[in-house]
Design a protein around this motif. Structure first.
Motif, PDB file in Angstrom:
ATOM      1  N   CYS A 225      -1.291  61.123 -16.534  1.00 14.37           N
ATOM      2  CA  CYS A 225       0.320  60.328 -15.680  1.00 14.37           C
ATOM      3  C   CYS A 225       0.893  61.388 -15.492  1.00 14.37           C
ATOM      4  CB  CYS A 225       0.828  59.478 -16.692  1.00 14.37           C
ATOM      5  SG  CYS A 225       2.495  58.960 -16.192  1.00 14.37           S
ATOM      6  N   LYS A 226       1.381  61.017 -13.638  1.00 19.64           N
ATOM      7  CA  LYS A 226       1.947  62.326 -12.911  1.00 19.64           C
ATOM      8  C   LYS A 226       3.370  61.705 -12.997  1.00 19.64           C
ATOM      9  CE  LYS A 226       1.955  64.902  -8.856  1.00 19.64           C
ATOM     10  NZ  LYS A 226       1.149  65.430  -7.710  1.00 19.64           N
ATOM     11  N   ARG A 227       3.353  60.226 -13.044  1.00 23.77           N
ATOM     12  CA  ARG A 227       4.769  59.726 -12.602  1.00 23.77           C
ATOM     13  C   ARG A 227       5.076  58.146 -13.022  1.00 23.77           C
ATOM     14  NH1 ARG A 227       4.660  60.047  -7.158  1.00 23.77           N
ATOM     15  NH2 ARG A 227       4.588  57.249  -7.348  1.00 23.77           N
ATOM     16  N   ASP A 229       7.054  54.430 -12.349  1.00 27.02           N
ATOM     17  CA  ASP A 229       8.387  54.543 -11.630  1.00 27.02           C
ATOM     18  C   ASP A 229       8.557  53.221 -11.997  1.00 27.02           C
ATOM     19  OD1 ASP A 229       9.212  56.378 -10.586  1.00 27.02           O
ATOM     20  OD2 ASP A 229       7.704  56.088  -8.702  1.00 27.02           O
ATOM     21  N   ALA A 259       5.381  61.234 -18.623  1.00 31.34           N
ATOM     22  CA  ALA A 259       4.706  62.194 -17.472  1.00 31.34           C
ATOM     23  C   ALA A 259       3.690  63.182 -18.458  1.00 31.34           C
ATOM     24  CB  ALA A 259       5.615  63.582 -17.208  1.00 31.34           C
TER      25      ALA A 259
END
Length: 277
Positions: A225-227, A229, A259
């Protein structure tokens, strides 16, 4: 019979700022030799149709953005055109008002059986209001068809990227001995469905809402996971994978991944769009 062939609704509305709502809408019929009484009666009818009765004496500056848009629409409709042309009509409205006014335009078009040409750069807006869409690329027609056709069956990479969100992955299409197809890229191969596609270089288009978070052991792809929202109705998750960064939409009730967390990504073979390259 139509008073004129085409009426236009401008992006900036182009209302006369010194004239009342009634005078703005009745200006066209008066310029076409209608008496003032006839023109005002025609204007009042269209204002009532659009829910603007009671605002006849106001100036444009005393109206909200949505009301100004409807006055501009009434001014176009009062000429009883055969074709109505909208030029970016909702670009000056906020997101919620834009959605409401576009619904009103669509309902009005259907109830009056009007032919409407609607120019917009907003892909969602085009999908929502159209029976048929023509997409231009560099002055040429890239593709035309129904909203469903353009979204589900894009003609190429440009169309897949332009209409809606899409993750685009370049790779190779391989046909196995049993006739089934696999798409391979960066050392990862997955089953796909594409009846008319030929083996060779290809691009895979993956819509974010067709991708699912699963346990890594059950995944077609693994990544981190990078981000993540939270957008109320859903989560937007950006996954760093062997196929590059992949955007996917997850249910809002699902706990948001942290993250760096290892994630599994899966999709059905029929949900991937295979494009020639």
């Amino acid at each position: 019979a139509a008073e004129r062939d085409v009426s236009m609704v401008f992006q900036s509305y182009a209302l006369f700022p010194h004239m009342s709502v009634l005078d703005n809408v009745s200006y066209g019929p008066q310029s076409m030799k209608k008496t003032r009484a006839e023109a005002e009666a025609m204007a009042a009818d269209k204002l009532k149709m659009l829910g603007l009765s009671g605002l006849e004496k106001r100036l444009p500056s005393e109206l909200s953005g949505g009301q100004q848009q409807r006055v501009a629409l009434a001014r176009a409709l009062v000429l009883e055109p055969a074709v109505l042309l909208f030029d970016e009509p909702l670009s000056n409205l906020d997101a919620k008002l834009r959605r409401r006014v576009r619904q009103e335009i669509r309902e009005l078009q259907q109830s009056l059986s009007l032919t409407v040409l609607y120019v917009t750069h907003d892909q969602s807006e085009a999908l929502a209001v159209s029976d048929r869409i023509i997409v231009m690329d560099g002055g040429r027609i890239a593709q035309q068809g129904t909203p469903h056709q353009l979204y589900r069956e894009p003609a190429g990479r440009f169309m897949a990227d332009f209409i809606g969100d899409a993750n685009l992955v370049d790779g190779e299409l391989v046909r196995d001995g049993d006739g089934s197809l696999r798409f391979a890229a960066a050392g990862v191969a997955v089953p796909v469905q594409a009846a008319s596609a030929a083996p060779g270089k290809a691009t895979l288009a993956l819509r974010p809402h067709r991708l699912h978070l699963v346990a890594p052991a059950q995944a077609l792809l693994q990544g981190t996971c990078k981000r993540a929202d939270y957008l109320g109705s859903h989560l937007e998750v950006l996954v760093d994978s062997p196929w590059g960064e992949l955007l996917l939409f997850a249910e809002a009730e699902v706990p948001a991944p942290a993250a760096g967390e290892v994630l599994g990504v899966a999709f059905a073979p029929g949900d991937a769009i295979v494009l020639p390259r």
